[in-house]
Design a protein around this motif. Sequence first.
Motif, PDB file in Angstrom:
ATOM      1  N   UNK A 223       0.835  -1.203   0.000  1.00  0.00           N
ATOM      2  CA  UNK A 223       0.000   0.000   0.000  1.00  0.00           C
ATOM      3  C   UNK A 223       0.871   1.254   0.000  1.00  0.00           C
ATOM      4  N   UNK A 224       1.931   1.247   0.781  1.00  0.00           N
ATOM      5  CA  UNK A 224       2.838   2.397   0.802  1.00  0.00           C
ATOM      6  C   UNK A 224       3.479   2.583  -0.570  1.00  0.00           C
ATOM      7  N   UNK A 225       3.767   1.473  -1.269  1.00  0.00           N
ATOM      8  CA  UNK A 225       4.293   1.563  -2.636  1.00  0.00           C
ATOM      9  C   UNK A 225       3.401   2.438  -3.518  1.00  0.00           C
ATOM     10  N   UNK A 226       2.080   2.288  -3.373  1.00  0.00           N
ATOM     11  CA  UNK A 226       1.152   3.071  -4.194  1.00  0.00           C
ATOM     12  C   UNK A 226       1.325   4.564  -3.928  1.00  0.00           C
ATOM     13  N   UNK A 227       1.513   4.914  -2.666  1.00  0.00           N
ATOM     14  CA  UNK A 227       1.683   6.333  -2.329  1.00  0.00           C
ATOM     15  C   UNK A 227       2.999   6.877  -2.884  1.00  0.00           C
ATOM     16  N   UNK A 228       4.050   6.090  -2.789  1.00  0.00           N
ATOM     17  CA  UNK A 228       5.334   6.534  -3.326  1.00  0.00           C
ATOM     18  C   UNK A 228       5.293   6.640  -4.845  1.00  0.00           C
ATOM     19  N   UNK A 229       4.645   5.700  -5.497  1.00  0.00           N
ATOM     20  CA  UNK A 229       4.606   5.688  -6.966  1.00  0.00           C
ATOM     21  C   UNK A 229       3.813   6.845  -7.537  1.00  0.00           C
ATOM     22  N   UNK A 230       2.844   7.356  -6.769  1.00  0.00           N
ATOM     23  CA  UNK A 230       1.985   8.445  -7.253  1.00  0.00           C
ATOM     24  C   UNK A 230       2.320   9.776  -6.594  1.00  0.00           C
ATOM     25  N   UNK A 231       3.331   9.804  -5.739  1.00  0.00           N
ATOM     26  CA  UNK A 231       3.687  11.043  -5.049  1.00  0.00           C
ATOM     27  C   UNK A 231       2.639  11.472  -4.032  1.00  0.00           C
ATOM     28  N   UNK A 232       1.803  10.524  -3.587  1.00  0.00           N
ATOM     29  CA  UNK A 232       0.729  10.849  -2.643  1.00  0.00           C
ATOM     30  C   UNK A 232       1.233  10.707  -1.209  1.00  0.00           C
ATOM     31  N   UNK A 233       2.174  11.564  -0.864  1.00  0.00           N
ATOM     32  CA  UNK A 233       2.764  11.533   0.473  1.00  0.00           C
ATOM     33  C   UNK A 233       3.463  12.864   0.705  1.00  0.00           C
ATOM     34  N   UNK A 234       3.538  13.292   1.971  1.00  0.00           N
ATOM     35  CA  UNK A 234       4.278  14.505   2.308  1.00  0.00           C
ATOM     36  C   UNK A 234       3.567  15.782   1.950  1.00  0.00           C
ATOM     37  N   UNK A 235       2.240  15.745   1.828  1.00  0.00           N
ATOM     38  CA  UNK A 235       1.471  16.960   1.557  1.00  0.00           C
ATOM     39  C   UNK A 235       0.111  16.832   2.233  1.00  0.00           C
ATOM     40  N   UNK A 236      -0.577  17.926   2.474  1.00  0.00           N
ATOM     41  CA  UNK A 236      -1.861  17.847   3.155  1.00  0.00           C
ATOM     42  C   UNK A 236      -2.843  16.921   2.432  1.00  0.00           C
ATOM     43  N   UNK A 237      -3.456  16.022   3.196  1.00  0.00           N
ATOM     44  CA  UNK A 237      -4.477  15.140   2.639  1.00  0.00           C
ATOM     45  C   UNK A 237      -3.945  13.898   1.980  1.00  0.00           C
ATOM     46  N   UNK A 238      -2.642  13.654   2.026  1.00  0.00           N
ATOM     47  CA  UNK A 238      -2.064  12.518   1.313  1.00  0.00           C
ATOM     48  C   UNK A 238      -1.125  11.735   2.219  1.00  0.00           C
ATOM     49  N   UNK A 239      -1.159  10.412   2.053  1.00  0.00           N
ATOM     50  CA  UNK A 239      -0.194   9.573   2.758  1.00  0.00           C
ATOM     51  C   UNK A 239      -0.789   8.283   3.264  1.00  0.00           C
TER      52      UNK A 239
END
Length: 932
Positions: free
Chosen positions: A316-332
């Motif tokens: 699941x964390x792979x998905x966030x890293x692959x889409x840049x969905x981490x380190x910003x409000x509302x994402x991670x």
Amino acid sequence: MALKETKSTCPYCGVGCGVVIESEGEQITGVRGDPDHPANFGRLCTKGSTLHLTATAPITRQARLLHPMRREQRGDTPQRVGWDEALDLAAARFGRVIQEHGPDAVGFYISGQLLTEDYYVFNKLAKGLIATNNVDTNSRLCMSSAVAGYKLTLGADAPPNCYDDVNHAGCIFIVGSNTAWAHPILFRRIEDARAANPQLKIIFCDPRKTDTAEIADLYLPIQPGTDVMLFNGLLHIMLWEGWTAPAYIAAHTSGFDELKATVRDCTPELVAQICGITKEDLFAAAKMFATSPATLSLYCQGLNQSSSGTAKNAALINLHLATGQIGKPGAGPFSLTGQPNAMGGREVGGLANLLSAHRDMANPQHRAEVAALWGVPSVPDKPGKTAVEMFQAAADGEIKALWIACTNPAQSMPDQATVRRALQRAEFIVVQEAFSTTASCDYADLLLPATSWGEKTGTVTNSERRISRVLPAVPAPGGTRHDWAIAVEFAQRLEKQLRPGQPTLFPYPLTDAGAEMIWNEHRESTRGRDLDITGMGYAMLERAPQQWPLREGQSTGKARLYEDGVFPTADGKARFANTVYKPLAEPRESRYPFSLTTGRLRDHWHGMSRTGTLGRLFGHVAEPSIELHPQDMQRRGLVEGDLVHVTSKRGSIVVPAQASNALGLNQAFMAMHWGGEFLSGCSASGERLAGVNALTTSAYCPSSKQPELKHAAVKILKAELPWSLLALAWLPEADALATREQLRQIMGLFPFASCVPFGRERAGVMLRAAAHEAPPDELLQRIEGLMGVGGADALRYADKRKGQRRAMRLVRHGDQAQLEAFVLAGDTSAQAWIRTLLQDELPAQAYGRQLLAPGGQPPLAVRAAGKQICTCFNVSDTAIAHQLSSATGGPEARLASLQAALKCGTNCGSCVPELKRMVRASLPASALPQAA
């Protein structure tokens, strides 16, 4: 006496809600949500809003362990002893085992419900003084896969998000979490976010269509254990469609090429087939997740409690890293902690493979740093026994002495046959507990009474890394002591044997100043680490809870991590994990054709040592049951309430079956709470059955060592137990707990038995049992006596030839007679209306002889109040259906009118998903959404 208000924290789930405790003198009189606490802003769920009742009710007070108790021999009734005698005995027995067999012959099994200060002392006691890493926690059963997943990918066990992210997300992906029941106040915040932003998309993924599904735009009912395949399949589509973030991947990650080679084979066709969902839904989920301006994932035990738990988390964390969905409000990727202080335990290294401040046991530099801090030559490098390994080692005779604190392994651990063998074989067992009624207390040589909610002092950390103060509202009752203080006094005695003549490692005074001294030592251990809290003192936390990290000189913690794209790894980059899908440890097969999953009830907590004392919390789900799909019930000739044998490779239980459309075919569900304290019986060989965890497997994830509690392969067969018994009674509160405890001893004499409390304003007890034939009259007479129908004032009927007995006790209130207690034995066909007479406290004089007539039907209709939906205001499904029968307008208007008329769903909100379902069912066909 003046009313006193004390701010503290709820002791239940990982949301970490602030509470305001009202007290007068030594008595807690009320509780409400703390409007200033940033986790809940004044809201509480059904469990939290009844905390004061579980603290003050006579039944709960009777359940408390108030003085040290010792058994001379196993099976004896424990006898009260003084604290000095108890701790001297504990130190002598542990010291002897250590000297004769070595430090690894002892083990400590502790709890995510301990405070951080408690955890810290136990960790130092085991690893610093005794020199064993055999200290583990029940958090191993709920959060260790999340720990391993974060460390594997992001470099540290640090959830990167905060609760406020639900307000900034464009898409929320809830997977493996019944958030509506497990983290209800966070779910209220999701509901608020959806109301404020109707464009917010919510995906819900779980084998069961729980109440959480009510809020979802897309529901993915995957097959149990197929999460890694789902996540890899989503990434396959994202790559194919160009929905990844190549620039982010190149700048901030490593290892993507290897993962790409793995997910290349995870085609939509294969994923749909293995996961049991449609390709269209798979594509829809991939698009929502990847193309949203901010995607937040919320996940819990569905990912963690698995033999592939670390891989599920990492995929699941792979998905966030692959889409840049981490380190910003509302994402991670946001792991929702199960227990109130599982995070605090992780922070102090309270697991067998960790050390203080997120240090690794395997790292020599980390061991040296902790040894220097503690003032010992070294800490051991040999890996400690994790939870499952610890009890297996005790069962094998390798661990001789066990110390169990604030947890109930005889209910909560998987594979209860092994656990109970361990508890029987261990030479010496200490159970440090607040409640004397847990199953684990039955095995203790020494019982040590600990303080509980409303009496403790220290800190806890919630799911969003927010540390809150826990403060006492009332003095410690009886002879109870704080958990950390018990561990300190034991350690001081033990070190006289192990470190004679040397300065103590535990110089903490046994006052509140001692707790602060421990906290400050823990703070210092974090200096320079990812969770640096050197700027966080007790005084600051009493002003407001704070998130870590918060370094010395700073005034506010960090809400979100990794906003700069720098991760706590050697090269500063996050690492993609090459997650390969592996089947369940125990897949379904012809001999065991059902997938059994476990989970939570809405109104109860874990083993119910606290919530199980309060009858009103059994209104929503009154008794143990196993849920099956209606078609599976029909195929096996089962009707609602039929008893079934549920059997896995480890054990068997008997339990009533219940139809549920929330499940898929060949699936079954049973709540995790039903241990031997509430559900019991005996096998044909006379072995006592041990609740739901007689069935679950101890197979675990090789990385996290977390067992696969979420799945077991079982067979389900109708139980042919023609003789049945049902007994209900209203009892004086002063007698209710003692009656339940005596009935608990009787339960093991039947192939099936359950015993639960009921009643909102009064104390009621219900016993249900079944057998192949009528038991001896002496046993039935004993039950009648306990239920208050053994006297001359009871009405009786008996047919010994048929094995039937009935006993009723009526009490006159003014000109009305009410049924106060009854026992139906051998023929329980009239149970529905007789039970209604008693529980709803209806006038009973009109029913006369029909109460005693075998199979009798009442002369007048008895209308039940219905099943409770709203616990706060005691609103039933019958009342809701009646109100909706005259309602008009759309779903929102009908819900509003329902809440205005009956107040249901207007307090804690836990019943709102169920209310919405009932509202939708009341709509005319013309008002329902039409298929395209």
